[in-house]
Design an enzyme around this catalytic site. Structure first.
Site, PDB file in Angstrom:
ATOM      1  N   TYR A 142       3.578  46.262 -25.273  1.00  0.00           N
ATOM      2  CA  TYR A 142       5.024  46.350 -25.062  1.00  0.00           C
ATOM      3  C   TYR A 142       5.646  47.478 -25.887  1.00  0.00           C
ATOM      4  CZ  TYR A 142       5.928  42.057 -22.380  1.00  0.00           C
ATOM      5  OH  TYR A 142       6.010  41.096 -21.407  1.00  0.00           O
ATOM      6  N   LYS A 190      -8.982  38.903 -25.282  1.00  0.00           N
ATOM      7  CA  LYS A 190      -9.921  39.517 -24.325  1.00  0.00           C
ATOM      8  C   LYS A 190     -10.896  40.340 -25.172  1.00  0.00           C
ATOM      9  CE  LYS A 190     -11.180  40.366 -20.066  1.00  0.00           C
ATOM     10  NZ  LYS A 190     -11.682  39.337 -19.127  1.00  0.00           N
ATOM     11  N   ASP A 222      -8.538  35.262 -19.286  1.00  0.00           N
ATOM     12  CA  ASP A 222      -8.728  34.906 -17.871  1.00  0.00           C
ATOM     13  C   ASP A 222      -9.157  33.447 -17.748  1.00  0.00           C
ATOM     14  OD1 ASP A 222     -11.066  35.701 -19.148  1.00  0.00           O
ATOM     15  OD2 ASP A 222     -11.905  36.763 -17.432  1.00  0.00           O
ATOM     16  N   ASP A 246       3.140  36.373 -22.614  1.00  0.00           N
ATOM     17  CA  ASP A 246       4.175  36.462 -21.584  1.00  0.00           C
ATOM     18  C   ASP A 246       3.666  35.814 -20.302  1.00  0.00           C
ATOM     19  OD1 ASP A 246       6.559  37.354 -20.287  1.00  0.00           O
ATOM     20  OD2 ASP A 246       5.399  38.987 -19.395  1.00  0.00           O
ATOM     21  N   ASP A 250       4.668  31.737 -18.523  1.00  0.00           N
ATOM     22  CA  ASP A 250       5.279  31.542 -17.196  1.00  0.00           C
ATOM     23  C   ASP A 250       4.385  30.602 -16.391  1.00  0.00           C
ATOM     24  OD1 ASP A 250       7.474  33.291 -17.551  1.00  0.00           O
ATOM     25  OD2 ASP A 250       7.276  34.036 -15.488  1.00  0.00           O
TER      26      ASP A 250
HETATM   27  C1  IPM Z   1      10.153  37.107 -21.473  1.00  0.00           C
HETATM   28  C2  IPM Z   1      10.547  38.117 -20.437  1.00  0.00           C
HETATM   29  C3  IPM Z   1      10.582  39.496 -21.072  1.00  0.00           C
HETATM   30  C4  IPM Z   1       9.195  39.820 -21.574  1.00  0.00           C
HETATM   31  C5  IPM Z   1      11.095  40.622 -20.147  1.00  0.00           C
HETATM   32  C6  IPM Z   1      12.434  40.293 -19.547  1.00  0.00           C
HETATM   33  C7  IPM Z   1      11.112  41.952 -20.843  1.00  0.00           C
HETATM   34  O1  IPM Z   1       9.693  38.076 -19.349  1.00  0.00           O
HETATM   35  O2  IPM Z   1      10.898  36.937 -22.461  1.00  0.00           O
HETATM   36  O3  IPM Z   1       9.116  36.454 -21.313  1.00  0.00           O
HETATM   37  O4  IPM Z   1       8.358  40.319 -20.825  1.00  0.00           O
HETATM   38  O5  IPM Z   1       8.937  39.568 -22.752  1.00  0.00           O
HETATM   39 MN    MN Z   2       8.175  36.519 -19.450  1.00  0.00          MN
END
Ligand code: IPM
Ligand code: MN
Length: 358
Positions: A142, A190, A222, A246, A250
């Site tokens: 990042y 990884k 993975d 990240d 999700d």
């Molecule tokens: C999160 C979001 C952010 C990230 C984006 C919006 C930059 O997806 O906080 O998880 O990737 O960290």
């Molecule tokens: Mn995210």
């Protein structure tokens, strides 16, 4: 207790869910006799529109002066399909993380008995899930340099780098958290491919000697992505780098039944920031239908992590649980009989007061 809280509603549904989190905090103030002062500041597309900068200096100062920061969401579709845009709302989020040294993002993942049927995963697999991901937040791909395009524009590159120091400071938090939970820590990396992952493994392995009661294991990302939905109860504390964290969080949100349920804490060296893990969900903005639980639970994390108010934090969590169990939820969870964002926020605030009234 007297404390200052910076409020950064941001974009999309950010303002409306943050407002519900504020209602919960105000109920806590009344019920427990605390005094919180709130100062609002701009971030994201809202800040670009007003100042040209997604994380203006004034906002940075408001954050630095506060004891804790409550943040909504960032992002606006007008930038998403314009890869050439010079300033992007997300830059505000990344600048905020970097400038305020918010190095550890803590994302708890829990299943709710009342929401088991909302997940596409089998109930028997997700019931009883309770783990927490420690995602490194200010390093890795990042932020790594160099990044950009080749001179002729025909190729692009990003850099992933990590220092031992960056790994150690978040690993310490993860080891400590494991000590307070089931004493199991899984490092997700990884290391079969990446040099940075090998540094993570080496560093965390060395640290393990200082935590003899913690059972440490390692998993390639993975494989972890598969195991998280195959056997989520197999995890307790997960430690990982920025990008892997990240993605797997999700994925893990599916276990909770809705992305809208998950809160997070971004622990900083000075002050910490609290935000739901969902994004700005622009299609729902202003419609009073977004799920405010992630934001409300983020306020609960704020009370515990930044102010040490454990009982107050539990009061919010219990009020949310009660609303969920009674089916007092937004349309992402119950499309047949949905409540509005405001209604859910009012209900949680009322439950907090009721539970504590003597
Ligand atoms: C999160 C979001 C952010 C990230 C984006 C919006 C930059 O997806 O906080 O998880 O990737 O960290
Ligand atoms: Mn995210």
């Amino acid at each position: 207790m007297k404390k200052n809280i910076a409020i950064l509603p941001g974009d999309g549904i950010g303002p409306e869910v943050t407002k519900q989190a504020l209602k919960a905090l105000q109920s806590i103030e009344e019920s427990f006799g605390h005094e919180f002062t709130y100062k609002e500041a701009l971030v994201g597309a809202a800040a670009i529109d007003a100042t040209g900068n997604p994380f203006p200096e004034e906002t940075e100062n408001t954050c630095r002066e506060a004891d804790a920061i409550l943040f909504g969401a960032i992002g606006d579709p007008k930038y998403d399909n314009d890869p050439k845009a010079k300033v992007r709302p997300e830059q505000g989020l990344l600048a905020m993380r970097k400038k305020l040294n918010l190095f550890a993002n803590v994302r708890p993942v829990k299943s709710y008995d009342a929401l088991l049927s909302k997940s596409p995963l089998k109930e028997s697999i997700i019931q009883g899930t309770d783990f927490v991901v420690f995602r490194e937040l200010t390093g890795g791909i990042y932020f790594g340099q160099p990044r950009g395009r080749s001179e002729d524009g025909s190729s692009a590159f990003d850099t992933c780098n990590y220092s031992k120091e960056e790994i150690t400071r978040i690993a310490k938090l993860a080891f400590e958290a494991a000590g307070n939970r089931s004493k199991r820590l899984t490092l997700v990396d990884k290391a079969n491919v990446l040099a940075t992952s090998r540094l993570w493994r080496e560093t965390v392995q060395e640290m393990a000697a200082d935590y003899p009661d913690i059972e440490l294991d390692y998993m390639f990302v993975d494989n972890a992505a598969m195991k998280i939905i195959q056997n989520p109860k197999g995890f307790d504390v997960v430690l990982t780098e920025n990008m892997f964290g990240d993605i797997i969080t999700d994925e893990a949100s599916v276990i909770a039944g809705s992305l809208g349920m998950l809160p997070s804490a971004s622990i900083g060296t000075e002050q910490s920031l609290f935000e739901p893990i969902h994004g700005s969900f622009p299609q729902a903005a202003g419609k009073n239908l977004a799920n405010p639980f992630g934001a409300i639970l983020s306020a609960a994390m704020l009370l515990e992590y930044s102010f040490g108010l454990v009982e107050e934090s539990k009061a919010i969590q219990e009020a949310v649980l009660k609303a969920v169990e009674e089916g007092f939820v937004t349309e992402d969870i119950n499309s047949d009989n949905p409540k509005t964002t405001e209604e859910v926020g009012d209900k949680v605030a009322a439950y907090i007061k009721e539970a504590l009234a003597v």
